[in-house]
Each structure stands twice: as structure tokens, then as C-alpha cells.
Write a protein that holds these residues in place. Structure first.
Motif, short mmCIF file in Angstrom:
data_model
loop_
_atom_site.label_atom_id
_atom_site.label_comp_id
_atom_site.label_asym_id
_atom_site.label_seq_id
_atom_site.Cartn_x
_atom_site.Cartn_y
_atom_site.Cartn_z
N THR A 30 32.62 37.34 27.97
CA THR A 30 32.05 36.14 28.61
C THR A 30 32.59 34.84 28.03
O THR A 30 31.96 33.79 28.23
CB THR A 30 30.50 36.12 28.51
N ASN A 60 34.95 31.95 28.48
CA ASN A 60 35.73 31.43 29.58
C ASN A 60 36.96 30.68 29.09
O ASN A 60 37.10 29.46 29.29
CB ASN A 60 34.86 30.52 30.46
N SER A 82 37.98 37.15 27.78
CA SER A 82 37.09 36.93 28.93
C SER A 82 36.16 38.12 29.12
O SER A 82 35.12 37.99 29.80
CB SER A 82 37.91 36.70 30.20
#
Length: 223
Positions: free
Chosen positions: A167, A169, A164
């Protein structure tokens, strides 16, 4: 504070999507780490010194550098050289390379544990070295290394939560977003805690069952 899981119901599809993404990354990464680990283990048991030194350098480097640093190097460092990789691919590559360093030790131990007489008998039968290694040595080594490789897989599942940071998810990244939207981090991270614990426990049980099945009829000293 009242513990209320009902606030997570509207966000379950989003969390499920993150869980599926985590599973995809880990599945591809475990395949990559086993393949890479097998190649490195072969190199470390090779009679060619340059190959052994190169393999040892790889293992020492990636076992002694924090995974987050490796991840940032691939995602933020490589673009400085004109190499751009998306977050998903970066996560798979980084996990594969880091996991391969640990998997190589497990597979190498399995190779070294093989009785010399097995290899000698295969050589006397006239089998080529390539056939001996791919049909005899490597299958036995992998069977012996199932449990250590299982530990690598569990560690990979836990380490995937760091993705994470670039970026991606996955489950932890999705949980962070939900916690920010709902202002209820306790419930969100409690669910994630239980999920990761249950998943890794299930994987450990599956690995043990696979080990027993593959080594059925073999004494524990050999297996």
C-alpha cells in the motif's frame, strides 16, 4: 485504440508525488544498504569464525529469498509479534537489508583486492588496526566497488516498484491508481516504462563517471 497522453495531464501532480516518494525510499535504502553491506563485508573478512558464519548466513538468506516474501514478512508478519512498522519505513528497511546482502559482496571483493603490501606498510608505520581499516582499507574498497554498488542501486530502483504491494503509493503504485481511474493502462504504463528506463540509464552513466573520477590515474587492472 488511439494513443493519447493528454489524459494524464490532470494526474501528473499525483504521479510526481509518487516519483518523489520512490526517490526518498531509494535514497535512504542505498545509504542503509551500503552501511550494512560494509559492516557485513568487514565481518566476512574478520578472523573471528562466528562473525564470518553469521555474515555468510545473512547473505545467503537474503540473496536466496524473493524480495516480495521478505517485504510481506516485515509488513504483515512482524505485527503478529507486536511489531508494527508503517509502509514507508518497512520499504526502506526491506530494501536496505536485501540490498545490503548484495552490497556486502561488492565491498568484500574490494577489500580482498587490496594489495597486502599497502596494509603491511600501514602496520609498519604503527597505525592501529581500526585506523588502517577505516582510513585505508575501506576507502580503497569502496572506490573499487563503485561499479558493482551502482548495479545494486539500479536493482534497488527497479525493485522499489514492488513496494506498492504494501500500500505504499510510490511511482508504480500511483500509476496503478491512475490507470484504474482513467481506464487507460497502456498510456500510464508506457510512461512508467520510459521513466524507469531513463532513470536507471542515467544512474548507470553517473556511476561510470564517478568510477572514472575516483580512479583517475589508476590503471584499470587496479581499479
Amino acid at each position: 485504440m488511439r494513443f493519447d497522453l493528454s489524459i494524464l495531464w490532470p494526474h501528473l501532480p499525483f504521479l510526481w508525488k509518487g516519483a518523489v516518494l520512490s526517490a526518498e525510499v531509494c535514497l535512504l535504502a542505498i545509504i542503509g544498504s551500503v552501511v550494512l553491506g560494509a559492516l557485513v563485508a568487514i565481518a566476512r573478512t574478520s578472523s573471528a569464525k562466528p562473525l564470518r558464519w553469521l555474515a555468510l548466513a545473512y547473505v545467503d538468506l537474503f540473496r536466496n529469498v524473493p524480495f516480495l516474501v521478505q517485504l510481506f514478512f516485515f509488513y504483515y508478519g512482524l505485527p503478529e509479534l507486536g511489531i508494527y512498522i508503517d509502509a514507508f519505513t518497512t520499504g526502506v528497511i526491506a530494501l536496505s537489508i536485501a540490498g545490503g546482502a548484495f552490497a556486502s559482496d561488492a565491498i568484500r571483493s574490494g577489500i580482498l583486492a587490496i594489495e597486502p603490501g599497502i596494509i603491511e606498510a600501514a602496520e609498519v608505520s604503527g597505525l592501529s588496526r581500526r585506523v588502517i581499516f577505516t582510513r585505508i582499507v575501506l576507502p580503497i574498497a569502496l572506490r573499487t566497488a563503485i561499479r558493482p554498488l551502482g548495479a545494486v542501486l539500479v536493482n534497488m530502483i527497479l525493485t522499489s516498484s514492488i513496494l506498492s504491494a504494501i500500500t505504499l503509493n510510490e511511482l508504480t503504485g500511483s500509476g496503478r491508481i491512475v490507470a484504474s481511474d482513467t481506464f487507460r493502462p497502456f498510456e500510464v504504463y508506457a510512461v512508467l516504462l520510459v521513466f524507469y528506463a531513463a532513470l536507471t540509464y542515467a544512474v548507470s552513466i553517473a556511476v561510470n563517471l564517478l568510477h572514472v573520477r575516483l580512479n583517475r590515474g589508476i590503471s584499470q587492472d587496479v581499479a
